[in-house]
Design an enzyme around this catalytic site. Sequence first.
Site, short mmCIF file in Angstrom:
data_model
loop_
_atom_site.label_atom_id
_atom_site.label_comp_id
_atom_site.label_asym_id
_atom_site.label_seq_id
_atom_site.Cartn_x
_atom_site.Cartn_y
_atom_site.Cartn_z
CB CYS A 57 -0.94 0.00 1.20
SG CYS A 57 -1.94 -1.48 1.28
CG HIS A 82 -3.14 3.20 2.90
ND1 HIS A 82 -3.69 2.84 1.68
CD2 HIS A 82 -3.11 2.05 3.64
CE1 HIS A 82 -3.96 1.56 1.69
NE2 HIS A 82 -3.62 1.06 2.86
CG ASN A 106 -6.39 -1.23 1.75
OD1 ASN A 106 -5.75 -0.79 0.80
ND2 ASN A 106 -5.80 -1.71 2.84
C1 LIG Z 1 -9.66 -5.73 10.48
C2 LIG Z 1 -10.24 -4.69 11.44
C3 LIG Z 1 -11.32 -3.88 10.73
C4 LIG Z 1 -10.88 -5.41 12.62
O1 LIG Z 1 -11.42 -4.45 13.51
P1 LIG Z 1 -11.17 -4.60 15.07
O2 LIG Z 1 -11.93 -3.55 15.74
O3 LIG Z 1 -9.67 -4.61 15.24
O4 LIG Z 1 -11.81 -5.99 15.36
P2 LIG Z 1 -11.09 -7.27 16.03
O5 LIG Z 1 -10.04 -7.80 15.12
O6 LIG Z 1 -10.69 -6.90 17.41
O7 LIG Z 1 -12.28 -8.28 16.06
C5 LIG Z 1 -13.41 -8.08 16.88
C6 LIG Z 1 -14.40 -9.16 16.59
O8 LIG Z 1 -15.03 -8.89 15.32
C7 LIG Z 1 -15.00 -10.09 14.54
N1 LIG Z 1 -14.97 -9.75 13.13
C8 LIG Z 1 -13.88 -9.61 12.33
N2 LIG Z 1 -14.30 -9.29 11.09
C9 LIG Z 1 -15.64 -9.21 11.11
C10 LIG Z 1 -16.62 -8.94 10.16
N3 LIG Z 1 -16.31 -8.65 8.89
N4 LIG Z 1 -17.91 -8.93 10.53
C11 LIG Z 1 -18.28 -9.21 11.79
N5 LIG Z 1 -17.38 -9.51 12.75
C12 LIG Z 1 -16.08 -9.51 12.42
C13 LIG Z 1 -13.77 -10.82 15.00
O9 LIG Z 1 -13.87 -12.18 14.66
C14 LIG Z 1 -13.79 -10.57 16.48
O10 LIG Z 1 -14.70 -11.45 17.04
P3 LIG Z 1 -14.39 -12.15 18.48
O11 LIG Z 1 -14.31 -11.00 19.45
O12 LIG Z 1 -15.56 -13.04 18.68
O13 LIG Z 1 -13.08 -12.84 18.30
C15 LIG Z 1 -9.14 -3.73 11.96
O14 LIG Z 1 -8.30 -4.42 12.86
C16 LIG Z 1 -8.33 -3.14 10.87
O15 LIG Z 1 -8.81 -2.41 10.03
N6 LIG Z 1 -7.02 -3.41 10.86
C17 LIG Z 1 -6.13 -2.93 9.83
C18 LIG Z 1 -6.26 -3.79 8.62
C19 LIG Z 1 -5.62 -3.16 7.43
O16 LIG Z 1 -5.73 -1.98 7.24
N7 LIG Z 1 -4.95 -3.96 6.63
C20 LIG Z 1 -4.29 -3.50 5.46
C21 LIG Z 1 -3.07 -2.75 5.84
S1 LIG Z 1 -2.54 -1.73 4.58
#
Ligand SMILES: CC(C)(COP(=O)(O)OP(=O)(O)OC[C@H]1O[C@@H](n2cnc3c(N)ncnc32)[C@H](O)[C@@H]1OP(=O)(O)O)[C@@H](O)C(=O)NCCC(=O)NCCS
Length: 343
Positions: free
Chosen positions: A114, A254, A284
């Site tokens: 990215c 980004h 993204n």
């Molecule tokens: C992926 C992301 C949106 C998850 O959000 P978060 O607030 O961190 O959520 P968590 O990972 O703590 O997960 C919380 C819960 O939601 C659940 N969950 C994850 N994706 C889900 C979805 N699409 N729908 C519903 N629930 C979901 C998880 O399984 C977890 O459940 P649990 O508590 O029963 O284990 C966030 O971490 C993020 O954006 N990270 C950066 C990713 C990124 O930008 N990647 C590219 C880099 S360039």
Amino acid sequence: MRMNAAITGWGWHSPDRILNNKDLEKLVDTDDAWIRSRTGIRERRIAGPGDTTGSMCLHAARTALDRANLPANDLDLVICATTTPDHLLPATACLLQQRLGARHAGAFDLNAACSGFIYGVTVASQFIQTGTYRRILIVSGETLSRFTNYHDRNTCVLFGDGAAAVILEATPQKAGVLSTVLGSRGDVEGYLSIEAGGSAQPATADTVATGAHLVRMRGNEIFKMAVRCMAVAAHEALDQAGLTLDDIDHVIPHQANSRIITATQQAIGVPPSKVYVNVEKHGNTGASSVPIALGEMLENQPIRVGDNLLMVAFGGGMTWAAAVLRWADVAAIRRERSLKLSA
Ligand SMILES: CC(C)(COP(=O)(O)OP(=O)(O)OC[C@H]1O[C@@H](n2cnc3c(N)ncnc32)[C@H](O)[C@@H]1OP(=O)(O)O)[C@@H](O)C(=O)NCCC(=O)NCCS
């Protein structure tokens, strides 16, 4: 005379097909409210059967060349920033060089995930500032949908496809790229990876069956690191440019997740009104994310000669990058160029 590297053309392209949150509810256990509240994403564009990274880049590059009023024949170099090239070999940049008719240009791909566009701007600006080249196409394209696991709710809600391009051109004006900062931490490469399909794990029936050729991610770790690294890189780029936050008119971060953007905006210390956000419509789009946002911003908001822009990104590798640019008198560069070319 020292030359600077200014943007004189830009373009972006999104495929037609829209995948919205309701569509994803049919694929995995998720819902629109969760996706919006955790990511800010409403919909993303997905490549159709005939689209590839190269075909989308071609659209974006042609628009950028048209805007710059530059024949492809006058390009010295084509840099394609992508993590999802058309092939392992040849480079997508070479396909573009041929399809555009850039007969005098070298071409190579650059993979910094990215952060790839800002890495590309950094490389291109060095060539221009040293006087080696005058006109460079930097094009970013991603077809992340072909590497996304639509059974994995942790990742499939995040990614979209698209491409964007800029022409970077030599100018004696005190404008263009003022500073760039690059960073990388390969020790945490496992936070975001596509493990199979390369020489370490060549594609086999087994890698396909286990989805090892698709994106795997540790979202929580990325979130924290992304905010920290982008804020530090942004301030380093400002220091190198000899500017303060008050001097910055537009921030193009980004577009990974609206919560990451907000946290980064606060960590940098810039008002939200200066930050361009379009993640709700695109998701993204990897290396294309910053230049699509830049292109949209240039179409939607007036930009003045002398405006300062800060671009900042974070991605797989892990990598991060920031750049400060001053908007040049683009019409003057085009005028000087056409006088020289016709002389
Ligand atoms: C992926 C992301 C949106 C998850 O959000 P978060 O607030 O961190 O959520 P968590 O990972 O703590 O997960 C919380 C819960 O939601 C659940 N969950 C994850 N994706 C889900 C979805 N699409 N729908 C519903 N629930 C979901 C998880 O399984 C977890 O459940 P649990 O508590 O029963 O284990 C966030 O971490 C993020 O954006 N990270 C950066 C990713 C990124 O930008 N990647 C590219 C880099 S360039």
